[in-house]
Design a protein around this motif. Structure first.
Motif: not given
Length: 328
Positions: A51-58, A66-70, A74-75, A87-94
């Motif tokens: 569900q979270c991945f779908s929100v980010l993709s849509t 997504v990278r430049v989002t605070s 993202l949290s 989870s948000a920190h790992k995603l943004k760091s990657i």
């Protein structure tokens, strides 16, 4: 634990979770999206991660947005995950590190490399964990691995498959040998759901029954439910930590916003003057008194006075000397 007992418990766990959970299919997303999804899936239920991945993709234009989002935003998107900030920190760091390293989000060329080289390249990205490496190895690189996160390590410890020392190292040896490669995706997705359910609610009777079905002696290793006093003390300690963290953050923000006052040249601050005494600049040189020039008229008179000859003093001779002279 002996290898035979370990393998037997892993095989038994596969049979039990297959009865109570639904397995997922192999992930066919591009490699970058697999990295992003694995960051959300770690220590999280699959349904919430999807569900979270779908929100980010849509809701976002692309992964660069997504990278430049605070991190705060993202949290909020990951609010349904058990550990949204992590989870948000790992995603943004990657995403940040992939962009800074390759200046692109296309990682499909890594699939053409040797599996070992591809894994080493992926491990260099900031935010990559053991679970993420195992997930992409299994779904993108064609390797055999069971993704291991904190939830799975704790479940394996409760089941008695690994020891406390192995749990501290976050190592679960023997899974790849006990589970064939053809069943790797199925077992990984099923055991992950049981591990996350136990992580989120370790006192659930249903979850404990599933665990006891695998290992009846696991009851002695279950965490004990805390008393009301212990819960109150834990809440108080957590609240105190939050207050201290908030104060430190407020102090850091205040310090960052304050502009340091630079002392003007030659004028030291009062604080410095008290510590070091009067500076070199403060020591005043005694002022020379200006020589007053006389008025023009007075100067002329002074010159004339200096030119006039002084009168010679006439010494009067005594009367006795005059009487001794002879008359002419």
């Amino acid at each position: 634990m002996a290898a035979t007992n370990r393998a037997g418990l892993i095989t038994a766990s596969h049979k039990v979770v297959k009865k109570h959970y639904t397995s997922a299919e192999t992930d066919s997303r591009p490699l970058l999206e697999q990295l992003a999804f694995a960051a959300l899936l770690e220590n999280s239920p699959r349904a919430a991660a999807e569900q979270c991945f779908s929100v980010l993709s849509t809701n976002y234009f692309d992964w660069n947005e997504v990278r430049v989002t605070s991190l705060v935003e993202l949290s909020e998107v990951c609010a349904k995950l058990p550990q949204p900030q992590s989870s948000a920190h790992k995603l943004k760091s990657i995403l940040q590190n992939v962009f800074e390293t390759l200046y692109t989000y296309d990682l499909e060329s890594l699939k053409k490399l040797n599996q070992g080289k591809a894994i080493k390249q992926i491990e260099r990205f900031t935010g990559i964990t053991q679970f993420i490496v195992g997930y992409v190895t299994q779904n993108a690189l064609g390797g055999h691995a069971v993704p291991t996160d904190d939830a799975l390590v704790e479940l394996m410890r409760i089941l008695g498959i690994i020891s406390d020392a192995e749990a501290k190292k976050k190592s679960v040896p023997g899974m790849e040998r006990a589970i064939p490669k053809t069943k790797g995706v199925e077992y990984s997705s099923l055991i992950h759901e049981l591990a996350v359910d136990f992580l989120v609610n370790p006192y659930s009777k249903k979850v404990r029954d599933y665990i006891l079905e695998i290992a009846p002696d696991a009851k002695s290793r279950f965490p004990k439910r805390p008393t009301a006093k212990e819960e109150a003390a834990a809440e108080a300690a957590a609240e105190e930590k939050r207050v201290i963290k908030a104060r430190k953050r407020a102090a850091a923000i205040k310090k960052a916003n304050e502009k340091p006052v630079k002392p003007t040249a030659g004028k030291p601050t009062k604080k410095a003057a008290k510590k070091k005494g009067p500076s070199v600049v403060e020591k005043r040189v005694p002022e020379k008194k200006p020589v007053e020039k006389p008025a023009p008229k007075a100067a002329a008179e002074k010159k004339t006075a200096e030119k006039k000859p002084t009168k010679k003093k006439v010494v009067k001779k005594s009367t006795g000397a005059i009487s001794k002279r002879k008359p002419k």
